[in-house]
Design a protein around this motif. Sequence first.
Motif, short mmCIF file in Angstrom:
data_model
loop_
_atom_site.label_atom_id
_atom_site.label_comp_id
_atom_site.label_asym_id
_atom_site.label_seq_id
_atom_site.Cartn_x
_atom_site.Cartn_y
_atom_site.Cartn_z
N HIS A 22 0.83 -1.21 0.00
CA HIS A 22 0.00 0.00 0.00
C HIS A 22 0.86 1.26 0.00
CE1 HIS A 22 -4.02 -1.68 0.23
NE2 HIS A 22 -3.51 -2.62 1.01
N ARG A 23 1.98 1.25 0.74
CA ARG A 23 2.87 2.41 0.72
C ARG A 23 3.47 2.64 -0.66
NH1 ARG A 23 4.39 0.71 5.99
NH2 ARG A 23 6.06 -0.56 5.12
N SER A 24 3.84 1.55 -1.33
CA SER A 24 4.42 1.70 -2.66
C SER A 24 3.38 2.21 -3.66
CB SER A 24 5.06 0.40 -3.14
OG SER A 24 4.09 -0.62 -3.23
N VAL A 25 2.15 1.75 -3.55
CA VAL A 25 1.09 2.24 -4.43
C VAL A 25 0.82 3.72 -4.16
CG1 VAL A 25 -1.39 2.04 -4.95
CG2 VAL A 25 0.02 -0.01 -4.79
N GLN A 26 0.83 4.12 -2.88
CA GLN A 26 0.62 5.53 -2.56
C GLN A 26 1.75 6.39 -3.11
OE1 GLN A 26 0.30 5.50 1.70
NE2 GLN A 26 -1.93 5.22 1.66
N LYS A 27 2.97 5.90 -3.04
CA LYS A 27 4.12 6.64 -3.57
C LYS A 27 4.00 6.84 -5.08
CE LYS A 27 8.53 6.31 -1.43
NZ LYS A 27 9.71 5.51 -1.13
N VAL A 28 3.63 5.79 -5.80
CA VAL A 28 3.47 5.89 -7.25
C VAL A 28 2.33 6.85 -7.58
CG1 VAL A 28 2.80 4.59 -9.31
CG2 VAL A 28 4.47 3.64 -7.73
N HIS A 29 1.23 6.76 -6.84
CA HIS A 29 0.09 7.65 -7.08
C HIS A 29 0.48 9.10 -6.86
CE1 HIS A 29 -3.54 9.88 -5.82
NE2 HIS A 29 -4.07 9.25 -6.84
N LYS A 30 1.25 9.37 -5.79
CA LYS A 30 1.69 10.73 -5.49
C LYS A 30 2.58 11.28 -6.60
CE LYS A 30 4.08 13.27 -1.85
NZ LYS A 30 4.78 13.14 -0.56
N GLN A 31 3.50 10.46 -7.12
CA GLN A 31 4.38 10.91 -8.18
C GLN A 31 3.61 11.20 -9.46
OE1 GLN A 31 7.28 7.79 -8.42
NE2 GLN A 31 8.49 8.58 -6.71
N ILE A 32 2.65 10.36 -9.79
CA ILE A 32 1.84 10.58 -10.99
C ILE A 32 1.01 11.85 -10.83
CG2 ILE A 32 -0.11 9.67 -12.34
CD1 ILE A 32 1.08 6.89 -11.88
#
Length: 81
Positions: A22-32
């Motif tokens: 979930h942290r990695s998905v949040q990180k990718v979402h934030k960058q996008i």
Amino acid sequence: MSWLWLLERKLVETLLRSPTFHRSVQKVHKQIHHLQHGKPPEYYGGTNLEDPASNGGVKSFVKLFWDELKSGHKPEPPKKK
């Protein structure tokens, strides 16, 4: 083939329960989101319009407005080299 389906189901459940996933998905979402919309002003320190000593409101607005009226949008003098 049902054992393969059960294995896949178990792996997906384990992945979805993982906080790291979930942290990695949040990180990718934030960058996008930052790529699409730019970084928020808070990232660069915010707008910081209010004096920390004042509470904001009408009094600080009138002071800022009066300072702008006094300055009269005078152009800055040219810089000497």
